[in-house]
Design an enzyme around this catalytic site. Sequence first.
Site, short mmCIF file in Angstrom:
data_model
loop_
_atom_site.label_atom_id
_atom_site.label_comp_id
_atom_site.label_asym_id
_atom_site.label_seq_id
_atom_site.Cartn_x
_atom_site.Cartn_y
_atom_site.Cartn_z
CG HIS A 25 -4.51 -0.24 3.89
ND1 HIS A 25 -3.49 -1.10 3.30
CD2 HIS A 25 -5.47 0.08 3.04
CE1 HIS A 25 -4.19 -1.26 2.05
NE2 HIS A 25 -5.23 -0.35 2.13
CG HIS A 45 -6.45 -0.13 -1.21
ND1 HIS A 45 -6.73 -0.88 -0.20
CD2 HIS A 45 -7.77 -0.34 -2.24
CE1 HIS A 45 -7.84 -1.61 -0.41
NE2 HIS A 45 -8.47 -1.22 -1.41
CB CYS A 47 -1.00 -0.15 1.19
SG CYS A 47 -0.24 0.26 2.87
#
Length: 157
Positions: free
Chosen positions: A111, A123, A60
């Site tokens: 994240h 993502h 990510c």
Amino acid sequence: LLLVAMSLAGCHSAPEPKVWNGSGGASPVQNRGEALANFALSLRGTRYRYGGATRDGFDCSGLVFYAHRQFGLAVPRTSRDQAEQAKDVKPRKLKRGDLVFFKIGSHRVNHVGIYIGERRFVHAPGAGKPVTINSLDDEFYSETFTSAGRFWEQSPH
């Protein structure tokens, strides 16, 4: 077969990335955020790779790092550092190219995704899942969303 066809269509339907050149009808800052979001969209389908920050595979924060670097913007390598160093953005003020941060099973940010508008973000979700689009309104992401930030208003390095 239908699933394969749909997934291939998704990979090839990404718009061509706009290149920010500092000119155009809108302000250069707005163009850079738009260009960043479009570039992130062009990376859909790229495989997940832990620690990855190249077209060979992304995690990510590697996706965010790589996309910003294409526009001359320096961002930290980890999602936690990205969250700490980004200019804070109120969720209702999100613009394309902003970052959205999550705390997934953790007390710390772990994240990140790139906001593309309409409450959606690009993502690298995790092992076995390629770069994709999800919604901030999906139950999982709405429950784990923690903050938003921006790097694209800074001057290129």
